[in-house]
Design an enzyme around this catalytic site. Sequence first.
Site, mmCIF file in Angstrom:
data_model
loop_
_atom_site.group_PDB
_atom_site.id
_atom_site.type_symbol
_atom_site.label_atom_id
_atom_site.label_comp_id
_atom_site.label_asym_id
_atom_site.label_seq_id
_atom_site.Cartn_x
_atom_site.Cartn_y
_atom_site.Cartn_z
ATOM 1 N N HIS A 85 -50.340 20.472 -80.080
ATOM 2 C CA HIS A 85 -49.897 19.210 -80.692
ATOM 3 C C HIS A 85 -50.257 18.006 -79.813
ATOM 4 O O HIS A 85 -50.458 16.903 -80.310
ATOM 5 C CB HIS A 85 -48.393 19.244 -80.965
ATOM 6 C CG HIS A 85 -47.992 18.267 -82.012
ATOM 7 N ND1 HIS A 85 -47.420 18.613 -83.205
ATOM 8 C CD2 HIS A 85 -48.146 16.916 -82.050
ATOM 9 C CE1 HIS A 85 -47.224 17.531 -83.930
ATOM 10 N NE2 HIS A 85 -47.654 16.487 -83.254
ATOM 11 N N HIS A 142 -57.188 21.242 -74.184
ATOM 12 C CA HIS A 142 -56.651 21.559 -72.854
ATOM 13 C C HIS A 142 -56.041 22.954 -72.811
ATOM 14 O O HIS A 142 -55.270 23.261 -71.916
ATOM 15 C CB HIS A 142 -55.609 20.510 -72.457
ATOM 16 C CG HIS A 142 -54.426 20.494 -73.380
ATOM 17 N ND1 HIS A 142 -54.468 19.878 -74.611
ATOM 18 C CD2 HIS A 142 -53.212 21.048 -73.284
ATOM 19 C CE1 HIS A 142 -53.301 20.047 -75.217
ATOM 20 N NE2 HIS A 142 -52.527 20.764 -74.445
ATOM 21 N N GLU A 143 -56.361 23.797 -73.803
ATOM 22 C CA GLU A 143 -55.749 25.132 -73.871
ATOM 23 C C GLU A 143 -56.880 26.153 -74.005
ATOM 24 O O GLU A 143 -57.054 26.763 -75.058
ATOM 25 C CB GLU A 143 -54.810 25.157 -75.092
ATOM 26 C CG GLU A 143 -53.759 26.238 -75.066
ATOM 27 C CD GLU A 143 -52.792 26.114 -76.243
ATOM 28 O OE1 GLU A 143 -51.612 25.810 -76.015
ATOM 29 O OE2 GLU A 143 -53.212 26.322 -77.394
ATOM 30 N N CYS A 177 -53.378 22.017 -55.823
ATOM 31 C CA CYS A 177 -54.267 21.927 -54.660
ATOM 32 C C CYS A 177 -53.690 22.665 -53.457
ATOM 33 O O CYS A 177 -54.416 23.041 -52.545
ATOM 34 C CB CYS A 177 -54.539 20.463 -54.308
ATOM 35 S SG CYS A 177 -53.156 19.624 -53.517
ATOM 36 N N CYS A 215 -51.101 18.836 -51.243
ATOM 37 C CA CYS A 215 -50.444 17.531 -51.403
ATOM 38 C C CYS A 215 -48.937 17.659 -51.178
ATOM 39 O O CYS A 215 -48.378 18.749 -51.133
ATOM 40 C CB CYS A 215 -50.756 16.938 -52.777
ATOM 41 S SG CYS A 215 -49.891 17.719 -54.148
ATOM 42 N N CYS A 227 -47.316 19.764 -53.937
ATOM 43 C CA CYS A 227 -47.571 21.198 -53.830
ATOM 44 C C CYS A 227 -46.788 21.802 -52.664
ATOM 45 O O CYS A 227 -46.239 22.886 -52.772
ATOM 46 C CB CYS A 227 -49.060 21.468 -53.630
ATOM 47 S SG CYS A 227 -50.026 21.366 -55.147
ATOM 48 N N CYS A 268 -48.685 18.636 -58.998
ATOM 49 C CA CYS A 268 -49.709 18.323 -57.995
ATOM 50 C C CYS A 268 -50.347 16.973 -58.322
ATOM 51 O O CYS A 268 -50.588 16.663 -59.487
ATOM 52 C CB CYS A 268 -50.778 19.411 -58.038
ATOM 53 S SG CYS A 268 -52.233 19.091 -57.049
ATOM 54 N N ARG A 293 -54.609 13.678 -60.123
ATOM 55 C CA ARG A 293 -53.803 13.033 -61.160
ATOM 56 C C ARG A 293 -54.324 11.635 -61.550
ATOM 57 O O ARG A 293 -54.456 11.320 -62.726
ATOM 58 C CB ARG A 293 -52.348 12.961 -60.692
ATOM 59 C CG ARG A 293 -51.375 12.308 -61.655
ATOM 60 C CD ARG A 293 -51.311 13.012 -63.003
ATOM 61 N NE ARG A 293 -51.243 12.039 -64.073
ATOM 62 C CZ ARG A 293 -51.460 12.303 -65.368
ATOM 63 N NH1 ARG A 293 -51.784 13.520 -65.749
ATOM 64 N NH2 ARG A 293 -51.370 11.371 -66.264
ATOM 65 N N CYS A 334 -51.666 26.305 -72.036
ATOM 66 C CA CYS A 334 -50.649 25.275 -72.314
ATOM 67 C C CYS A 334 -49.429 25.866 -72.992
ATOM 68 O O CYS A 334 -48.418 26.131 -72.363
ATOM 69 C CB CYS A 334 -51.196 24.116 -73.141
ATOM 70 S SG CYS A 334 -49.897 22.880 -73.436
HETATM 71 N N1 NAD Z 1 -44.197 19.047 -71.639
HETATM 72 C C1 NAD Z 1 -45.297 19.775 -71.758
HETATM 73 O O1 NAD Z 1 -45.851 20.270 -70.780
HETATM 74 C C2 NAD Z 1 -45.894 20.018 -73.121
HETATM 75 C C3 NAD Z 1 -46.883 20.990 -73.271
HETATM 76 C C4 NAD Z 1 -47.378 21.239 -74.554
HETATM 77 C C5 NAD Z 1 -46.909 20.533 -75.634
HETATM 78 N N2 NAD Z 1 -45.968 19.575 -75.462
HETATM 79 C C6 NAD Z 1 -45.394 18.850 -76.603
HETATM 80 O O2 NAD Z 1 -44.467 19.736 -77.227
HETATM 81 C C7 NAD Z 1 -44.311 19.361 -78.589
HETATM 82 C C8 NAD Z 1 -44.484 20.578 -79.491
HETATM 83 O O3 NAD Z 1 -45.829 21.045 -79.474
HETATM 84 P P1 NAD Z 1 -46.315 22.156 -80.521
HETATM 85 O O4 NAD Z 1 -47.765 22.375 -80.245
HETATM 86 O O5 NAD Z 1 -45.377 23.306 -80.507
HETATM 87 O O6 NAD Z 1 -46.138 21.326 -81.894
HETATM 88 P P2 NAD Z 1 -46.077 21.786 -83.417
HETATM 89 O O7 NAD Z 1 -46.459 20.622 -84.226
HETATM 90 O O8 NAD Z 1 -46.813 23.071 -83.600
HETATM 91 O O9 NAD Z 1 -44.511 22.126 -83.650
HETATM 92 C C9 NAD Z 1 -43.520 21.148 -83.835
HETATM 93 C C10 NAD Z 1 -42.449 21.734 -84.753
HETATM 94 O O10 NAD Z 1 -41.363 20.782 -84.850
HETATM 95 C C11 NAD Z 1 -40.882 20.787 -86.196
HETATM 96 N N3 NAD Z 1 -40.183 19.519 -86.435
HETATM 97 C C12 NAD Z 1 -40.716 18.285 -86.634
HETATM 98 N N4 NAD Z 1 -39.740 17.364 -86.783
HETATM 99 C C13 NAD Z 1 -38.563 18.027 -86.689
HETATM 100 C C14 NAD Z 1 -37.191 17.625 -86.739
HETATM 101 N N5 NAD Z 1 -36.845 16.347 -86.906
HETATM 102 N N6 NAD Z 1 -36.242 18.578 -86.573
HETATM 103 C C15 NAD Z 1 -36.569 19.877 -86.394
HETATM 104 N N7 NAD Z 1 -37.853 20.317 -86.322
HETATM 105 C C16 NAD Z 1 -38.832 19.405 -86.461
HETATM 106 C C17 NAD Z 1 -42.145 20.983 -87.019
HETATM 107 O O11 NAD Z 1 -41.836 21.466 -88.321
HETATM 108 C C18 NAD Z 1 -42.919 22.006 -86.178
HETATM 109 O O12 NAD Z 1 -42.597 23.336 -86.538
HETATM 110 C C19 NAD Z 1 -45.332 18.242 -78.828
HETATM 111 O O13 NAD Z 1 -44.663 17.000 -78.657
HETATM 112 C C20 NAD Z 1 -46.322 18.442 -77.707
HETATM 113 O O14 NAD Z 1 -47.025 17.239 -77.413
HETATM 114 C C21 NAD Z 1 -45.452 19.313 -74.226
HETATM 115 ZN ZN ZN Z 2 -50.655 21.401 -74.873
HETATM 116 ZN ZN ZN Z 3 -51.316 19.432 -54.903
#
Ligand code: NAD
Ligand code: ZN
Ligand code: ZN
Length: 369
Positions: free
Chosen positions: A41, A62-63, A92, A95, A98, A106, A110, A169
């Site tokens: 997403h 990125h995955e 790394c 840093c 790390c 890290c 960045r 990811c």
């Molecule tokens: N922090 C991190 O490292 C990191 C890593 C990867 C993804 N993310 C983020 O995590 C989030 C989820 O990613 P994903 O790939 O699983 O997304 P996705 O779109 O596959 O899943 C999101 C889900 O949320 C549901 N949804 C939407 N609005 C809703 C609501 N109001 N109430 C309940 N459910 C609701 C959708 O129906 C869907 O099933 C995204 O914001 C993405 O950018 C963060």
């Molecule tokens: Zn991701």
């Molecule tokens: Zn580092």
Amino acid sequence: MKSRAAVAFEAGKPLQIVEIDVAPPQAGEVLVRITHTGVCHTDAFTLSGDDPEGIFPAVLGHEGAGIVVEVGEGVTSVKPGDHVIPLYTAECGQCLFCKSGKTNLCVAVRATQGKGVMPDGTTRFSYNGQPVYHYMGCSTFSEYTVVAEVSLAKVNPKANPEQVCLLGCGVTTGLGAVKNTAKVQPGDSVAVFGLGGIGLAVIQGAKMAGAGRIIAIDTNPSKFELARTFGATDCVNPKDHDKPIQQVIVEMTGWGVDHSFECIGNVGVMRAALECAHRGWGQSVIIGVAGAGQEISTRPFQLVTGRKWLGTAFGGVKGRTELPGMVEDAMAGRIQLAPFVTHTMPLTEINEAFDLMHAGKSIRSVVYY
Ligand SMILES: NC(=O)c1ccc[n+]([C@@H]2O[C@H](COP(=O)([O-])OP(=O)(O)OC[C@H]3O[C@@H](n4cnc5c(N)ncnc54)[C@H](O)[C@@H]3O)[C@@H](O)[C@H]2O)c1
Ligand SMILES: [Zn+2]
Ligand SMILES: [Zn+2]
């Protein structure tokens, strides 16, 4: 060299499949042939134009999983032929971050990573002589990509790349959020908001940690079946209730859940997730990425009465140290990846992966080259 790539030329427009030029890896860099990439997403978020760090034209993605083709000067940890997973959170080992032992954030690459360039400030991608920018230090939507050495985890070459790319990811983020950020203990109760790749991985992680009740929440009930397969004990659609979802969860549990996870990127849901956490000790982990300029809010009373608000990037996982072991876990069946891969498609159909995600029809689409 030439490489087939899906390029994001402009925000809000479909990706275009073109042949770009990829320059050789410089010192500390590695040329990788990507074989598979998931679509997360966060890629859709950046493509939408809502990401303040989004730069165009860029090669998103990125995955991924791939194979090292060539290494730049001074690279010692990988060699041509090694199987690798690119990391958007580098490691790394040198840093302040790390060395702290407290975080996976890290800072080695960045500053430049956030600007879409390699550590020397330039890009390795171009199209018709014009620069095309990198993304999250990975750019897995190009068959050939250049990645910093510190942004590569070397993994078992026998692993199935169509599945282990998801450890780049989504799955790692969800599993890590449970283990490293929330530190879920046996018997704990958990609420998971959003059942995409991230939320389902949180459920898998909660089950692995021995959680008791696992409440899965999504406005799209077609996600519930898979959530149950991964270990959800209750499934709740907020649309079925005429009161705030936090109140529904608190009423279901008495005092709220020990841990909640926001896996959507919706600041309103982030508030609900905090407010359904148990009085006195409940904690809520923000994983979803909210749009530029958005802010979270709650009454301070929620924190005064013992709730904690946490967040995580890449599940707190140190990629180079931990991903090889997670790949082994997946190969041994201790981590399940296959159920996440609901669709596969060649690069030429990558826009379909975005359509499926927006329509709520996929968990993960994996693109192959
Ligand atoms: N922090 C991190 O490292 C990191 C890593 C990867 C993804 N993310 C983020 O995590 C989030 C989820 O990613 P994903 O790939 O699983 O997304 P996705 O779109 O596959 O899943 C999101 C889900 O949320 C549901 N949804 C939407 N609005 C809703 C609501 N109001 N109430 C309940 N459910 C609701 C959708 O129906 C869907 O099933 C995204 O914001 C993405 O950018 C963060
Ligand atoms: Zn991701
Ligand atoms: Zn580092």
